[in-house]
Design an enzyme around this catalytic site. Structure first.
Site, mmCIF file in Angstrom:
data_model
loop_
_atom_site.group_PDB
_atom_site.id
_atom_site.type_symbol
_atom_site.label_atom_id
_atom_site.label_comp_id
_atom_site.label_asym_id
_atom_site.label_seq_id
_atom_site.Cartn_x
_atom_site.Cartn_y
_atom_site.Cartn_z
ATOM 1 N N ALA A 299 0.867 -1.311 0.060
ATOM 2 C CA ALA A 299 0.149 0.138 -0.040
ATOM 3 C C ALA A 299 0.979 1.139 -0.136
ATOM 4 O O ALA A 299 2.165 1.139 0.309
ATOM 5 C CB ALA A 299 -1.068 -0.133 1.043
ATOM 6 N N GLY B 31 0.525 -4.988 0.965
ATOM 7 C CA GLY B 31 -0.659 -4.994 0.343
ATOM 8 C C GLY B 31 -0.207 -5.620 -1.366
ATOM 9 O O GLY B 31 -1.246 -6.346 -2.006
ATOM 10 N N GLU C 273 -0.493 -9.317 -0.562
ATOM 11 C CA GLU C 273 -1.891 -9.540 -0.413
ATOM 12 C C GLU C 273 -2.712 -9.562 -1.590
ATOM 13 O O GLU C 273 -3.743 -10.252 -1.659
ATOM 14 C CB GLU C 273 -2.541 -8.553 0.836
ATOM 15 C CG GLU C 273 -1.895 -8.844 2.059
ATOM 16 C CD GLU C 273 -1.936 -7.468 2.811
ATOM 17 O OE1 GLU C 273 -1.648 -6.388 2.609
ATOM 18 O OE2 GLU C 273 -2.614 -7.862 4.149
HETATM 19 C C1 HXC Z 1 5.015 4.478 -1.509
HETATM 20 C C2 HXC Z 1 7.142 3.517 -2.260
HETATM 21 C C3 HXC Z 1 6.361 1.941 -1.877
HETATM 22 C C4 HXC Z 1 5.391 2.086 -0.812
HETATM 23 C C5 HXC Z 1 8.289 1.983 -2.429
HETATM 24 N N1 HXC Z 1 7.917 3.113 -2.972
HETATM 25 N N2 HXC Z 1 7.529 1.219 -1.936
HETATM 26 N N3 HXC Z 1 6.081 4.496 -2.036
HETATM 27 N N4 HXC Z 1 4.673 3.167 -0.846
HETATM 28 N N5 HXC Z 1 4.959 0.797 -0.560
HETATM 29 C C6 HXC Z 1 8.727 4.326 -3.616
HETATM 30 C C7 HXC Z 1 10.120 4.676 -2.863
HETATM 31 O O1 HXC Z 1 9.659 5.681 -1.811
HETATM 32 C C8 HXC Z 1 10.812 5.466 -3.930
HETATM 33 O O2 HXC Z 1 10.367 6.514 -4.300
HETATM 34 C C9 HXC Z 1 10.567 4.397 -5.057
HETATM 35 O O3 HXC Z 1 9.313 3.665 -4.848
HETATM 36 C C10 HXC Z 1 11.700 3.405 -5.307
HETATM 37 O O4 HXC Z 1 11.826 2.768 -3.930
HETATM 38 P P1 HXC Z 1 13.280 2.450 -3.314
HETATM 39 O O5 HXC Z 1 12.924 2.181 -1.858
HETATM 40 O O6 HXC Z 1 14.135 3.606 -3.876
HETATM 41 O O7 HXC Z 1 13.754 1.247 -4.248
HETATM 42 P P2 HXC Z 1 14.661 -0.033 -3.793
HETATM 43 O O8 HXC Z 1 15.782 0.696 -2.757
HETATM 44 O O9 HXC Z 1 15.263 -0.780 -4.711
HETATM 45 O O10 HXC Z 1 13.904 -0.770 -2.768
HETATM 46 C C11 HXC Z 1 12.705 -1.608 -2.990
HETATM 47 C C12 HXC Z 1 11.853 -1.864 -1.675
HETATM 48 C C13 HXC Z 1 11.653 -0.695 -0.861
HETATM 49 C C14 HXC Z 1 12.606 -2.944 -0.872
HETATM 50 C C15 HXC Z 1 10.550 -2.513 -2.294
HETATM 51 O O11 HXC Z 1 10.920 0.228 -1.560
HETATM 52 C C16 HXC Z 1 10.626 -0.748 0.217
HETATM 53 O O12 HXC Z 1 10.774 -1.404 1.312
HETATM 54 N N6 HXC Z 1 9.289 -0.431 0.177
HETATM 55 C C17 HXC Z 1 8.391 -0.571 1.037
HETATM 56 C C18 HXC Z 1 7.617 -1.882 1.291
HETATM 57 C C19 HXC Z 1 6.656 -1.969 2.146
HETATM 58 O O13 HXC Z 1 6.982 -1.823 3.349
HETATM 59 N N7 HXC Z 1 5.456 -2.583 2.059
HETATM 60 C C20 HXC Z 1 4.353 -2.578 2.838
HETATM 61 C C21 HXC Z 1 3.740 -1.291 3.003
HETATM 62 S S1 HXC Z 1 2.324 -1.347 4.213
HETATM 63 P P3 HXC Z 1 11.451 8.138 -4.487
HETATM 64 O O14 HXC Z 1 10.207 9.133 -4.823
HETATM 65 O O15 HXC Z 1 12.155 8.071 -3.233
HETATM 66 O O16 HXC Z 1 12.192 7.469 -5.650
HETATM 67 C C22 HXC Z 1 0.953 -2.194 3.280
HETATM 68 C C23 HXC Z 1 -0.131 -2.452 4.167
HETATM 69 C C24 HXC Z 1 -1.326 -2.832 3.581
HETATM 70 O O17 HXC Z 1 1.290 -2.625 2.488
HETATM 71 C C25 HXC Z 1 -2.487 -2.872 4.267
HETATM 72 C C26 HXC Z 1 -3.688 -1.676 3.653
HETATM 73 C C27 HXC Z 1 -5.036 -1.929 4.209
#
Ligand code: HXC
Length: 258
Positions: free
Chosen positions: A65, A109, A112
């Site tokens: 998400a 998400g 999921e």
């Molecule tokens: C918003 C995101 C994002 C996310 C990545 N980006 N994941 N933006 N929400 N979930 C964005 C980063 O901010 C970045 O933007 C660009 O995408 C590239 O990501 P990087 O981090 O620079 O890439 P990398 O170093 O290759 O790392 C990839 C990654 C990492 C390991 C996937 O991005 C990451 O850990 N993302 C978050 C994963 C996460 O925690 N997911 C769970 C979310 S909570 P910029 O602008 O800086 O270039 C969830 C709850 C759901 O899903 C429930 C809902 C009801």
């Protein structure tokens, strides 16, 4: 309909929906999820679609998400707006089969969403995870329930508590994905599977999906009874007559969805 966060390509009876927010690794914001639900509803009611594929990019199916969209929300915001509840309900109403074709990250998400599809074909580059614990929250689109049913308690706990990622080989070994293919073949293999499904009786495909999903909602005895009744009801269809006659006449069946 024109979409901004997804691309829809419909041909050969298959609608391929590509998540398309490359700058955010396909993070699922409200706009994307609503567009996805609308595209699913269009595909589900279209005569030109008999199977659906949801896919992302080479780098990410979806990295979760959208954290930027969620970060400032309060409990009251999420509770009173039923955050993403309407979208998951709309998604789950899709009757036609949905294949998730996953390359790269399928996290939070994103994992999921893949599990909400009917089955997952993974590229060898796929990485699955429920890393919400790193953000001080937990899964909220079904991860604690669906991942546990897919891979069992121990591995699901490991994923949710440590936030570690699972690679494609581990995902296949533990039953999360149905098959793993080389990344360059991912869409081709997903399309082959979808075209194969599209050639079946649509009534039987919908019934099979319905019956398998029932396994997650009920007891074995009730599930068996549900299957039995659905099986029996197939004998009210022309497709049953055609399928069995074609077998006996040693020819390909021509299903007409009646
Ligand atoms: C918003 C995101 C994002 C996310 C990545 N980006 N994941 N933006 N929400 N979930 C964005 C980063 O901010 C970045 O933007 C660009 O995408 C590239 O990501 P990087 O981090 O620079 O890439 P990398 O170093 O290759 O790392 C990839 C990654 C990492 C390991 C996937 O991005 C990451 O850990 N993302 C978050 C994963 C996460 O925690 N997911 C769970 C979310 S909570 P910029 O602008 O800086 O270039 C969830 C709850 C759901 O899903 C429930 C809902 C009801």
């Amino acid at each position: 309909m024109a979409y901004e966060n997804i691309i829809v390509d419909t041909r050969d009876d298959v609608a391929t929906i590509t998540l398309n927010r490359p700058d955010a690794l396909n993070a699922l914001n409200g706009d994307l999820l609503r567009e996805l639900c609308t595209a699913l509803e269009e595909a589900d009611t279209s005569d030109k679609v008999r199977c659906i594929i949801i896919t992302g990019s080479e780098k990410a199916f979806a990295a979760g998400a959208d954290i930027a969209e969620m970060a400032d929300k309060t409990f009251v915001d999420l509770y009173t707006t039923r955050f993403f509840e309407n979208e998951t309900d709309r998604f789950n109403r899709t009757r036609k089969p949905i294949i998730a074709a996953v390359a790269g990250y399928a996290l939070g998400g994103g994992c999921e969403l893949a599990m909400m599809c009917d089955f997952i074909i993974a590229a060898d580059t796929a990485k699955f995870g429920q890393p919400e614990i790193n953000l001080g929250v937990i899964a909220g689109l079904g991860g604690t329930q669906r991942l546990t049913r897919f891979v069992g308690k121990s591995k699901s706990m490991d994923m949710h508590l440590t936030g570690r990622f699972m690679d494609a080989a581990e995902a296949e070994r533990s039953g999360l994905v149905s098959r793993v293919v080389p990344a360059k073949d991912l869409l081709g293999e997903a399309r082959k599977a979808a075209v194969k499904i599209a050639a079946k009786s649509q009534i039987a495909a919908i019934a099979a999906k319905d019956a398998v999903n029932r396994a997650f909602e009920t007891t074995l005895a009730e599930g068996l009874q549900y299957e039995r009744r659905l099986f029996q009801s197939m004998f009210a269809t022309d497709d049953q007559t055609e399928g069995m006659t074609a077998f006996l006449e040693k020819r390909e069946a021509q299903f007409r969805d009646r």
